[in-house]
Scaffold this motif. Structure first.
Motif, PDB file in Angstrom:
ATOM      1  N   GLY A 258       0.825  -1.206   0.000  1.00  0.00           N
ATOM      2  CA  GLY A 258       0.000   0.000   0.000  1.00  0.00           C
ATOM      3  C   GLY A 258       0.855   1.250   0.000  1.00  0.00           C
ATOM      4  O   GLY A 258       2.053   1.215   0.319  1.00  0.00           O
ATOM      5  N   ASN A 259       0.250   2.368  -0.375  1.00  0.00           N
ATOM      6  CA  ASN A 259       0.961   3.647  -0.362  1.00  0.00           C
ATOM      7  C   ASN A 259      -0.019   4.756  -0.012  1.00  0.00           C
ATOM      8  O   ASN A 259      -1.072   4.897  -0.658  1.00  0.00           O
ATOM      9  CB  ASN A 259       1.604   3.914  -1.719  1.00  0.00           C
ATOM     10  CG  ASN A 259       2.531   5.117  -1.682  1.00  0.00           C
ATOM     11  OD1 ASN A 259       2.099   6.246  -1.821  1.00  0.00           O
ATOM     12  ND2 ASN A 259       3.819   4.867  -1.477  1.00  0.00           N
ATOM     13  N   THR A 260       0.339   5.557   0.990  1.00  0.00           N
ATOM     14  CA  THR A 260      -0.564   6.611   1.467  1.00  0.00           C
ATOM     15  C   THR A 260       0.028   8.006   1.297  1.00  0.00           C
ATOM     16  O   THR A 260      -0.481   8.966   1.867  1.00  0.00           O
ATOM     17  CB  THR A 260      -0.902   6.384   2.954  1.00  0.00           C
ATOM     18  OG1 THR A 260       0.315   6.367   3.717  1.00  0.00           O
ATOM     19  CG2 THR A 260      -1.637   5.068   3.152  1.00  0.00           C
TER      20      THR A 260
ATOM     21  N   ARG B   1      10.930   5.336   4.947  1.00  0.00           N
ATOM     22  CA  ARG B   1      10.099   6.145   5.849  1.00  0.00           C
ATOM     23  C   ARG B   1       8.697   6.355   5.276  1.00  0.00           C
ATOM     24  O   ARG B   1       7.698   6.214   5.995  1.00  0.00           O
ATOM     25  CB  ARG B   1      10.758   7.506   6.101  1.00  0.00           C
ATOM     26  CG  ARG B   1      12.059   7.426   6.879  1.00  0.00           C
ATOM     27  CD  ARG B   1      12.478   8.783   7.402  1.00  0.00           C
ATOM     28  NE  ARG B   1      13.791   8.708   8.043  1.00  0.00           N
ATOM     29  CZ  ARG B   1      14.925   9.064   7.448  1.00  0.00           C
ATOM     30  NH1 ARG B   1      14.911   9.538   6.202  1.00  0.00           N
ATOM     31  NH2 ARG B   1      16.072   8.964   8.084  1.00  0.00           N
ATOM     32  N   LEU B   2       8.610   6.702   3.997  1.00  0.00           N
ATOM     33  CA  LEU B   2       7.314   6.965   3.379  1.00  0.00           C
ATOM     34  C   LEU B   2       6.706   5.722   2.741  1.00  0.00           C
ATOM     35  O   LEU B   2       5.482   5.578   2.700  1.00  0.00           O
ATOM     36  CB  LEU B   2       7.448   8.069   2.323  1.00  0.00           C
ATOM     37  CG  LEU B   2       7.910   9.434   2.825  1.00  0.00           C
ATOM     38  CD1 LEU B   2       8.038  10.412   1.664  1.00  0.00           C
ATOM     39  CD2 LEU B   2       6.945   9.984   3.876  1.00  0.00           C
ATOM     40  N   GLY B   3       7.544   4.833   2.245  1.00  0.00           N
ATOM     41  CA  GLY B   3       7.036   3.682   1.503  1.00  0.00           C
ATOM     42  C   GLY B   3       6.824   2.419   2.301  1.00  0.00           C
ATOM     43  O   GLY B   3       6.142   1.497   1.839  1.00  0.00           O
TER      44      GLY B   3
ATOM     45  N   HIS C 113       3.664  -1.841   7.861  1.00  0.00           N
ATOM     46  CA  HIS C 113       2.379  -1.260   8.263  1.00  0.00           C
ATOM     47  C   HIS C 113       1.523  -0.865   7.059  1.00  0.00           C
ATOM     48  O   HIS C 113       0.327  -0.591   7.206  1.00  0.00           O
ATOM     49  CB  HIS C 113       2.616  -0.036   9.160  1.00  0.00           C
ATOM     50  CG  HIS C 113       3.243   1.134   8.462  1.00  0.00           C
ATOM     51  ND1 HIS C 113       4.574   1.163   8.093  1.00  0.00           N
ATOM     52  CD2 HIS C 113       2.715   2.318   8.049  1.00  0.00           C
ATOM     53  CE1 HIS C 113       4.849   2.309   7.505  1.00  0.00           C
ATOM     54  NE2 HIS C 113       3.740   3.023   7.447  1.00  0.00           N
ATOM     55  N   LEU C 114       2.118  -0.866   5.854  1.00  0.00           N
ATOM     56  CA  LEU C 114       1.377  -0.520   4.642  1.00  0.00           C
ATOM     57  C   LEU C 114       1.061  -1.746   3.776  1.00  0.00           C
ATOM     58  O   LEU C 114       0.510  -1.606   2.689  1.00  0.00           O
ATOM     59  CB  LEU C 114       2.173   0.495   3.812  1.00  0.00           C
ATOM     60  CG  LEU C 114       2.348   1.882   4.435  1.00  0.00           C
ATOM     61  CD1 LEU C 114       3.286   2.736   3.588  1.00  0.00           C
ATOM     62  CD2 LEU C 114       0.997   2.574   4.591  1.00  0.00           C
TER      63      LEU C 114
END
Length: 252
Positions: free
Chosen positions: A46-48, A97-99, A130-131
């Motif tokens: 996932g990606n937010t 960190r973001l991915g 977590h994604l």
């Protein structure tokens, strides 16, 4: 797992199989097409941020172990302390960190030299992330989720279609059916959505061009002649005048 880069490292290699193939976003000294063994690409992460939001997560590529396959991509060689430090800091923020990815070191085989693999850093996600989203019930539903997701880097659909286009053009050896079928379904959905939202062809004032003047002349009775004719006093009246015929034209 986290890969630690030595301060004394003269060079480091990074393997890309997703957006890193067509949008590396880092400076590098050389670029090579090739493959890694024992993994396949799946859009299970996932990606937010870049391609989605917390309310509507997008989907991006990750690696899934498969001992029967090889996966083609692009490896970048970073040389020198400054290039290595800047590149790895950028990728740590973008991918980890973001991915939600972690790092591994995997052997990379260059297209031009299959015999000598190069230890290469690769970013991948695991179910511990977590994604992590995992597989969807169907590829059709996955395509729909991707088409309806957007993030700071743009549409989630662009992530897939640009990866597919890049792979077809520069890595024709790749036969990733999952990628190419998902790409096809996404393009079909995008075309359908475009047609549904096309402006109506119903005629209205926007469809009318300025009046078109014809060379043909028509007879029009003068108003003052009408009054004289009603009073039976029309001997000196020239009842008609030649006027150009005017029509409104529909804008096709």
């Amino acid at each position: 797992m986290s890969v630690t880069v030595s301060d004394n490292a003269e060079s480091i290699w990074v393997f890309g199989y997703g957006s890193l193939t067509w949008k590396p976003g880092i400076s590098y000294s050389s670029k090579h097409y090739g493959y890694i063994k024992g993994f396949k690409r799946r859009f299970w992460q996932g990606n937010t941020t870049h391609r989605g939001t917390p309310e509507q997560p997008g989907r991006v590529a990750t690696l899934v172990p498969d001992s029967t396959t090889i996966l083609w991509g692009v490896a970048y060689e970073l040389k020198g302390k400054e290039q290595i430090q800047a590149g790895m800091e950028n990728l740590t923020n973008r991918e980890m960190r973001l991915g939600g990815y972690t790092t591994y070191v995997i052997d990379f085989y260059r297209r031009e030299s299959h015999e000598y693999p190069i230890p290469t850093v690769v970013y991948t996600a695991t179910p511990d992330s977590h994604l992590w989203m995992g597989p969807h019930n169907s590829l059709d539903q996955m395509a729909l989720q991707i088409v309806t997701s957007h993030g700071t880097a743009g549409a989630n659909s662009d992530y897939v279609t640009k990866l597919a286009d890049f792979t077809r053009k520069y890595i024709p050896e790749e036969t990733d059916e999952h990628l190419f079928l998902l790409d096809k379904k996404i393009r079909t959905l995008l075309a359908t959505r475009h047609n549904v939202h096309k402006p109506s062809e119903k005629m209205n004032s926007k469809h009318l061009r300025p009046a078109k003047v014809h060379s043909e002349m028509v007879s029009i009775e003068k108003p003052f002649c009408i009054a004289k004719r009603i009073s039976h006093n029309d001997e000196a009246c020239d009842r008609t005048v030649l006027e150009p015929r005017v029509e409104m034209q529909r804008d096709e």
